[in-house]
Every structure is written in structure tokens, then in C-alpha cells.
Design a protein around this motif. Structure first.
Motif, PDB file in Angstrom:
ATOM      1  N   ARG A   3       0.854  -1.188   0.000  1.00  0.00           N
ATOM      2  CA  ARG A   3       0.000   0.000   0.000  1.00  0.00           C
ATOM      3  C   ARG A   3       0.885   1.230   0.000  1.00  0.00           C
ATOM      4  O   ARG A   3       1.875   1.294   0.726  1.00  0.00           O
ATOM      5  CB  ARG A   3      -0.926   0.026   1.218  1.00  0.00           C
ATOM      6  CG  ARG A   3      -1.994  -1.058   1.208  1.00  0.00           C
ATOM      7  CD  ARG A   3      -3.047  -0.787   2.266  1.00  0.00           C
ATOM      8  NE  ARG A   3      -4.068  -1.817   2.273  1.00  0.00           N
ATOM      9  CZ  ARG A   3      -5.219  -1.731   2.936  1.00  0.00           C
ATOM     10  NH1 ARG A   3      -5.462  -0.643   3.663  1.00  0.00           N
ATOM     11  NH2 ARG A   3      -6.094  -2.705   2.901  1.00  0.00           N
ATOM     12  N   TRP A 198      -4.804  -4.970 -11.544  1.00  0.00           N
ATOM     13  CA  TRP A 198      -4.627  -5.569 -10.212  1.00  0.00           C
ATOM     14  C   TRP A 198      -4.134  -4.568  -9.170  1.00  0.00           C
ATOM     15  O   TRP A 198      -3.771  -4.939  -8.061  1.00  0.00           O
ATOM     16  CB  TRP A 198      -3.709  -6.785 -10.272  1.00  0.00           C
ATOM     17  CG  TRP A 198      -2.365  -6.573 -10.875  1.00  0.00           C
ATOM     18  CD1 TRP A 198      -1.213  -6.223 -10.236  1.00  0.00           C
ATOM     19  CD2 TRP A 198      -2.011  -6.721 -12.252  1.00  0.00           C
ATOM     20  NE1 TRP A 198      -0.173  -6.124 -11.114  1.00  0.00           N
ATOM     21  CE2 TRP A 198      -0.624  -6.441 -12.363  1.00  0.00           C
ATOM     22  CE3 TRP A 198      -2.719  -7.050 -13.404  1.00  0.00           C
ATOM     23  CZ2 TRP A 198       0.040  -6.484 -13.588  1.00  0.00           C
ATOM     24  CZ3 TRP A 198      -2.046  -7.101 -14.609  1.00  0.00           C
ATOM     25  CH2 TRP A 198      -0.692  -6.819 -14.704  1.00  0.00           C
ATOM     26  N   LYS A 200      -5.594  -1.777  -6.831  1.00  0.00           N
ATOM     27  CA  LYS A 200      -6.875  -1.271  -6.322  1.00  0.00           C
ATOM     28  C   LYS A 200      -6.692   0.165  -5.827  1.00  0.00           C
ATOM     29  O   LYS A 200      -5.795   0.444  -5.036  1.00  0.00           O
ATOM     30  CB  LYS A 200      -7.376  -2.148  -5.174  1.00  0.00           C
ATOM     31  CG  LYS A 200      -8.738  -1.730  -4.639  1.00  0.00           C
ATOM     32  CD  LYS A 200      -9.211  -2.687  -3.555  1.00  0.00           C
ATOM     33  CE  LYS A 200     -10.593  -2.287  -3.041  1.00  0.00           C
ATOM     34  NZ  LYS A 200     -11.067  -3.218  -1.988  1.00  0.00           N
ATOM     35  N   LEU A 202      -7.820   2.694  -3.509  1.00  0.00           N
ATOM     36  CA  LEU A 202      -8.598   2.746  -2.266  1.00  0.00           C
ATOM     37  C   LEU A 202      -9.278   4.097  -2.097  1.00  0.00           C
ATOM     38  O   LEU A 202     -10.387   4.179  -1.557  1.00  0.00           O
ATOM     39  CB  LEU A 202      -7.678   2.470  -1.074  1.00  0.00           C
ATOM     40  CG  LEU A 202      -6.929   1.136  -1.103  1.00  0.00           C
ATOM     41  CD1 LEU A 202      -5.925   1.068   0.046  1.00  0.00           C
ATOM     42  CD2 LEU A 202      -7.906  -0.035  -1.044  1.00  0.00           C
ATOM     43  N   GLN A 226      -3.486   0.008  -3.459  1.00  0.00           N
ATOM     44  CA  GLN A 226      -3.177  -1.309  -2.919  1.00  0.00           C
ATOM     45  C   GLN A 226      -2.744  -2.174  -4.096  1.00  0.00           C
ATOM     46  O   GLN A 226      -3.509  -2.387  -5.035  1.00  0.00           O
ATOM     47  CB  GLN A 226      -4.398  -1.930  -2.234  1.00  0.00           C
ATOM     48  CG  GLN A 226      -4.146  -3.321  -1.672  1.00  0.00           C
ATOM     49  CD  GLN A 226      -5.349  -3.829  -0.918  1.00  0.00           C
ATOM     50  OE1 GLN A 226      -5.675  -3.337   0.163  1.00  0.00           O
ATOM     51  NE2 GLN A 226      -6.013  -4.827  -1.476  1.00  0.00           N
ATOM     52  N   SER A 228      -1.467  -5.679  -5.523  1.00  0.00           N
ATOM     53  CA  SER A 228      -1.438  -7.124  -5.299  1.00  0.00           C
ATOM     54  C   SER A 228      -0.693  -7.793  -6.432  1.00  0.00           C
ATOM     55  O   SER A 228      -0.508  -7.226  -7.523  1.00  0.00           O
ATOM     56  CB  SER A 228      -2.865  -7.679  -5.211  1.00  0.00           C
ATOM     57  OG  SER A 228      -3.618  -7.008  -4.229  1.00  0.00           O
TER      58      SER A 228
END
Length: 231
Positions: A3, A198, A200, A202, A226, A228
Motif C-alpha cells: 500500500r 490488479w 486497487k 482505495l 493497494q 497485489s
């Protein structure tokens, strides 16, 4: 999973909307963003050897961030075609960077930053839509060759339309956090962030404060990301 907060900010050569030259104001705005990575545009003057407009010896003390090490337009410049990327020092220690030349009528370039599992491309696109399309096509091709890396493309896109000019970014999610130009009365969404699926988002927004409105003709944008592993 990672993050981080990423931001983009066109400094307008630290001259504010109407002047005077006051880089300490821009640095205070950058510090207020609380970002881990900041893509900056117009960090150098557009004259001669393109001397730095944002003094490099003021950056870390004012913001806690450091400029990534990359090729510069000249020995007097801070940026490559006016751009650089600031990072937390611990991220800078593991970063690699690559300057990119871009096609178009005007001289333009981008800075590509590599971190483990993440590539950030900082851009300031041209004033003509035909140039912007060619520049984004080249950058999208570069991003596509990053394999499994998460990719973030951010900066001043100089594009006010949401449905035109961004055709090369079909594999990325393009986010325009809000109206960021002109800073005194924002109407257009010039500043954007594009991410691989992939990543995100937030939260995101425009950093709109009284100081930001007078420190540059652009307001900064930011996004909390975020990241991943791709499935």
C-alpha cells in the motif's frame, strides 16, 4: 501486497499562478500530500540549459523525500524534460530509473521508475492531441513489456476529454481524481493516474488548499493504492 500513496503535481516552474517565484510554497504543498511517491512536472526552467526551478538542496529537508537518480536534461537540470519523481528514501535505495524520449511536435520525455514489483511512469504529455496519442501509444507499449509488474502511469496528461485521446490505454484503468486546472478556479481534469487492473485504488482526490491554489497553476492529485500480485 503493498500500500502506498502516489501523487502527481505540475509545479509551473515554482512561479505560482501569477508569481512570484517561491519554491518553498511548492515544497510545503508536496509535504502536505503525505505521499510515498510524487511525480513532478515543470521542475526546470525552459531556457538555455534548463536550470532547475525546484532547488534540489531544499527537497529532503522540506518534504522528507528525495529525487530519484536519473539522467537529466543538462547538468543544471533537476528533471528530464522538466520531470522528476520524489520518493521516500527507503524506496529510493531500491529504485532504478530510465528516461524515455517521446514522439511529437515538441520535445517531450517521461521518467520510468522501477521498484520491486512496481513500475511508475511519470509523464507530461504534449499540447497537441495527435502528439499525445503517439506518446501514450509508446508508453503503453513500454508498460506492456513490464511483464508481471504492476504499472502506474501518472502526470499532466494535457487532455480535457475523458473519451478521446486516451485510446492507447485500453489495458489500464484511467482515473481523473477531479478538476485540477486552473488552480484558482479548477475546471479541467488535466492530471490523471492510470493503473493496471490488479492495482486497487482505495481512495483518490485533488489536494485543494489555499496554499496549493496559489503555489502553482495546477492542483496536485493523489491516490491511495493497494498493489497485489497479478493472478
Amino acid at each position: 501486497m503493498m500500500r502506498l500513496r502516489l501523487a502527481s503535481y505540475n509545479l509551473h516552474k515554482c512561479r505560482g499562478t501569477f508569481g512570484p517565484y517561491a519554491p518553498e510554497q511548492n515544497l510545503a504543498v508536496v509535504a502536505g500530500l503525505g505521499a510515498d511517491i510524487v511525480a513532478l512536472q515543470e521542475v526546470d526552467f525552459r531556457m538555455g540549459l534548463r536550470p532547475e526551478a525546484l532547488p534540489r538542496d531544499m527537497i529532503e529537508a522540506a518534504t522528507g523525500l528525495v529525487p530519484v537518480d536519473h539522467r537529466r536534461t543538462s547538468d543544471q537540470s533537476l528533471g528530464w524534460h522538466g520531470q522528476t519523481i520524489l520518493l521516500r528514501p527507503d524506496l529510493a535505495a531500491m529504485a532504478r530509473s530510465l528516461p524515455l524520449a517521446l514522439p511529437g511536435v515538441e520535445p517531450r520525455g517521461a521518467v520510468m521508475l522501477h521498484l520491486p514489483g512496481l513500475t511508475v511512469i511519470a509523464v507530461h504529455l504534449g499540447l497537441m492531441r495527435s502528439s499525445r496519442r503517439a506518446q501514450l501509444a509508446r508508453l503503453a507499449a513500454k508498460a506492456g513489456r513490464r511483464g508481471g509488474d504492476a504499472v502506474v502511469l501518472t502526470g499532466d496528461f494535457n487532455e480535457w476529454r475523458g473519451e478521446r485521446g486516451l485510446e492507447a490505454l485500453t489495458d489500464l484503468d484511467v482515473i481523473a481524481p477531479g478538476r485540477s486546472w486552473p488552480a484558482l478556479a479548477p475546471r479541467l481534469r488535466y492530471d490523471r493516474i492510470a493503473v493496471t487492473p490488479w492495482i486497487k485504488v482505495l481512495d483518490c482526490g485533488v489536494f485543494d488548499t489555499p496554499l496549493a491554489r496559489k503555489a502553482s497553476d495546477h492542483l496536485p492529485i493523489w491516490a491511495d493504492l493497494q498493489i497485489s500480485d497479478p493472478e
